[in-house]
Design a protein around this motif. Structure first.
Motif, PDB file in Angstrom:
ATOM      1  N   LEU A 115      -7.898   3.804   8.954  1.00 53.27           N
ATOM      2  CA  LEU A 115      -8.210   3.341  10.310  1.00 53.27           C
ATOM      3  C   LEU A 115      -7.075   2.508  10.895  1.00 53.27           C
ATOM      4  CD1 LEU A 115     -12.002   2.500   9.974  1.00 53.27           C
ATOM      5  CD2 LEU A 115     -10.955   4.368  11.271  1.00 53.27           C
ATOM      6  N   TYR A 116      -6.456   1.668  10.069  1.00 52.39           N
ATOM      7  CA  TYR A 116      -5.289   0.907  10.533  1.00 52.39           C
ATOM      8  C   TYR A 116      -4.192   1.862  11.000  1.00 52.39           C
ATOM      9  CZ  TYR A 116      -6.700  -3.765   8.924  1.00 52.39           C
ATOM     10  OH  TYR A 116      -7.324  -4.977   8.761  1.00 52.39           O
ATOM     11  N   LEU A 117      -3.928   2.884  10.190  1.00 51.13           N
ATOM     12  CA  LEU A 117      -2.894   3.856  10.531  1.00 51.13           C
ATOM     13  C   LEU A 117      -3.244   4.593  11.820  1.00 51.13           C
ATOM     14  CD1 LEU A 117      -0.250   5.296   9.768  1.00 51.13           C
ATOM     15  CD2 LEU A 117      -1.658   6.956   8.527  1.00 51.13           C
ATOM     16  N   LYS A 118      -4.475   5.066  11.929  1.00 53.28           N
ATOM     17  CA  LYS A 118      -4.908   5.787  13.128  1.00 53.28           C
ATOM     18  C   LYS A 118      -4.784   4.897  14.362  1.00 53.28           C
ATOM     19  CE  LYS A 118      -8.823   8.159  15.247  1.00 53.28           C
ATOM     20  NZ  LYS A 118      -8.612   7.549  16.545  1.00 53.28           N
ATOM     21  N   THR A 170      -6.474  16.290   6.543  1.00 52.37           N
ATOM     22  CA  THR A 170      -7.464  15.601   5.718  1.00 52.37           C
ATOM     23  C   THR A 170      -6.884  14.303   5.176  1.00 52.37           C
ATOM     24  OG1 THR A 170      -6.793  16.787   3.719  1.00 52.37           O
ATOM     25  CG2 THR A 170      -8.577  17.768   5.018  1.00 52.37           C
ATOM     26  N   THR A 171      -7.768  13.371   4.926  1.00 56.52           N
ATOM     27  CA  THR A 171      -7.371  12.108   4.310  1.00 56.52           C
ATOM     28  C   THR A 171      -8.254  11.851   3.103  1.00 56.52           C
ATOM     29  OG1 THR A 171      -8.854  10.789   5.705  1.00 56.52           O
ATOM     30  CG2 THR A 171      -6.599  11.084   6.489  1.00 56.52           C
ATOM     31  N   GLU A 172      -7.678  11.145   2.150  1.00 55.91           N
ATOM     32  CA  GLU A 172      -8.406  10.705   0.959  1.00 55.91           C
ATOM     33  C   GLU A 172      -7.995   9.266   0.701  1.00 55.91           C
ATOM     34  OE1 GLU A 172      -8.074  13.497  -2.503  1.00 55.91           O
ATOM     35  OE2 GLU A 172      -6.590  14.414  -1.161  1.00 55.91           O
ATOM     36  N   GLY A 173      -8.912   8.517   0.137  1.00 56.75           N
ATOM     37  CA  GLY A 173      -8.550   7.168  -0.284  1.00 56.75           C
ATOM     38  C   GLY A 173      -9.145   6.087   0.596  1.00 56.75           C
ATOM     39  N   ASP A 174      -8.378   5.035   0.796  1.00 57.15           N
ATOM     40  CA  ASP A 174      -8.796   3.812   1.467  1.00 57.15           C
ATOM     41  C   ASP A 174      -9.073   4.063   2.957  1.00 57.15           C
ATOM     42  OD1 ASP A 174      -8.912   1.288   2.724  1.00 57.15           O
ATOM     43  OD2 ASP A 174      -7.509   0.409   1.291  1.00 57.15           O
ATOM     44  N   ASP A 232      -2.754   4.810  -2.082  1.00 63.19           N
ATOM     45  CA  ASP A 232      -3.952   4.195  -1.515  1.00 63.19           C
ATOM     46  C   ASP A 232      -4.584   5.095  -0.463  1.00 63.19           C
ATOM     47  OD1 ASP A 232      -3.804   1.465  -2.812  1.00 63.19           O
ATOM     48  OD2 ASP A 232      -1.817   1.617  -1.898  1.00 63.19           O
ATOM     49  N   LEU A 233      -3.732   5.830   0.243  1.00 68.37           N
ATOM     50  CA  LEU A 233      -4.200   6.758   1.269  1.00 68.37           C
ATOM     51  C   LEU A 233      -3.334   8.001   1.219  1.00 68.37           C
ATOM     52  CD1 LEU A 233      -5.974   7.311   3.838  1.00 68.37           C
ATOM     53  CD2 LEU A 233      -4.099   6.326   5.160  1.00 68.37           C
ATOM     54  N   ARG A 234      -3.972   9.155   1.193  1.00 70.51           N
ATOM     55  CA  ARG A 234      -3.241  10.423   1.203  1.00 70.51           C
ATOM     56  C   ARG A 234      -3.685  11.202   2.440  1.00 70.51           C
ATOM     57  NH1 ARG A 234      -4.365  14.237  -3.648  1.00 70.51           N
ATOM     58  NH2 ARG A 234      -2.735  13.024  -4.662  1.00 70.51           N
ATOM     59  N   ILE A 235      -2.691  11.736   3.135  1.00 68.59           N
ATOM     60  CA  ILE A 235      -2.967  12.582   4.292  1.00 68.59           C
ATOM     61  C   ILE A 235      -2.278  13.923   4.048  1.00 68.59           C
ATOM     62  CG2 ILE A 235      -1.022  11.658   5.614  1.00 68.59           C
ATOM     63  CD1 ILE A 235      -2.775  12.013   8.153  1.00 68.59           C
ATOM     64  N   THR A 236      -3.016  14.996   4.309  1.00 65.50           N
ATOM     65  CA  THR A 236      -2.524  16.343   4.058  1.00 65.50           C
ATOM     66  C   THR A 236      -2.797  17.207   5.286  1.00 65.50           C
ATOM     67  OG1 THR A 236      -3.095  16.090   1.718  1.00 65.50           O
ATOM     68  CG2 THR A 236      -2.682  18.326   2.495  1.00 65.50           C
ATOM     69  N   ASN A 248       0.850  -1.186   0.000  1.00 66.82           N
ATOM     70  CA  ASN A 248       0.000   0.000   0.000  1.00 66.82           C
ATOM     71  C   ASN A 248       0.889   1.240   0.000  1.00 66.82           C
ATOM     72  OD1 ASN A 248      -2.777  -1.015   0.201  1.00 66.82           O
ATOM     73  ND2 ASN A 248      -2.100  -1.840   2.160  1.00 66.82           N
ATOM     74  N   VAL A 249       0.429   2.272  -0.662  1.00 65.42           N
ATOM     75  CA  VAL A 249       1.174   3.526  -0.716  1.00 65.42           C
ATOM     76  C   VAL A 249       0.416   4.562   0.108  1.00 65.42           C
ATOM     77  CG1 VAL A 249       2.082   5.368  -2.180  1.00 65.42           C
ATOM     78  CG2 VAL A 249       2.141   2.985  -2.972  1.00 65.42           C
ATOM     79  N   PHE A 250       1.106   5.075   1.091  1.00 71.76           N
ATOM     80  CA  PHE A 250       0.586   6.100   1.982  1.00 71.76           C
ATOM     81  C   PHE A 250       1.289   7.403   1.611  1.00 71.76           C
ATOM     82  CE2 PHE A 250       1.321   7.990   6.363  1.00 71.76           C
ATOM     83  CZ  PHE A 250       0.078   8.588   6.448  1.00 71.76           C
TER      84      PHE A 250
END
Length: 158
Positions: A115-118, A106-110, A76-80, A44-46
């Motif tokens: 939730l796994y990351l959080k 903000t987050t976008e994507g999967d 797969d997941l972007r956080i800004t 996965n790409v974060f």
């Protein structure tokens, strides 16, 4: 806000900064990687984007190592968020939910990956991390510096 002040300063090349950050993250999270707590990043790409300064990178787990690379279109997941809000989050001065609900981060994507990351970040005991004292002092110092310089940033925006 202070990040606009960064636009007036020279910026270091991103490749060396990414390399150093990659080395640091692998040392910081060595136990979590060994205990397979970051396996949700495998394949996965974060993507991380920091507003106001030219800092963005893709993060993934490959061969039991965190790998940072330049941003790509495949994530797969972007956080800004702003550097300041990321520091508040890391120092646990602000709750992740508060920052997300206020749209400061903000987050976008999967969503599941998010939730796994959080959950992973919430489960961390900062005092158990390598360099915890140095990390805490650095974060507190950077937050304090931002708070002192923020009025200057507002003046320069005018």
């Amino acid at each position: 806000m202070l990040p606009r002040l960064f636009h007036r300063l020279p910026h270091p090349p991103q490749a060396p900064a990414r390399f150093l950050l990659e080395q640091f993250l692998n040392k910081l999270f060595a136990d979590a990687i060994a205990e397979e707590e970051l396996d949700f990043l495998d394949d996965n790409v974060f993507q991380v984007r920091v507003d106001g300064i030219p800092m963005a990178f893709d993060l993934t787990l490959k061969d039991d190592r965190l790998k940072l690379s330049p941003v790509s279109d495949r994530w797969d997941l972007r956080i800004t968020g702003s550097a300041y809000d990321f520091m508040l989050l890391a120092a646990r001065r602000e709750d992740a939910d508060t920052l997300f609900f206020q749209r400061r981060i903000t987050t976008e994507g999967d969503t599941e990956l998010g939730l796994y990351l959080k959950n992973f970040l919430d489960s961390l005991d900062l005092s158990d991390l390598p360099f915890s004292k140095l990390l805490e002092q650095g974060l507190q110092g950077a937050i304090s510096m931002h708070d002192r310089l923020e009025p200057l940033g507002r003046v320069l925006q005018r």
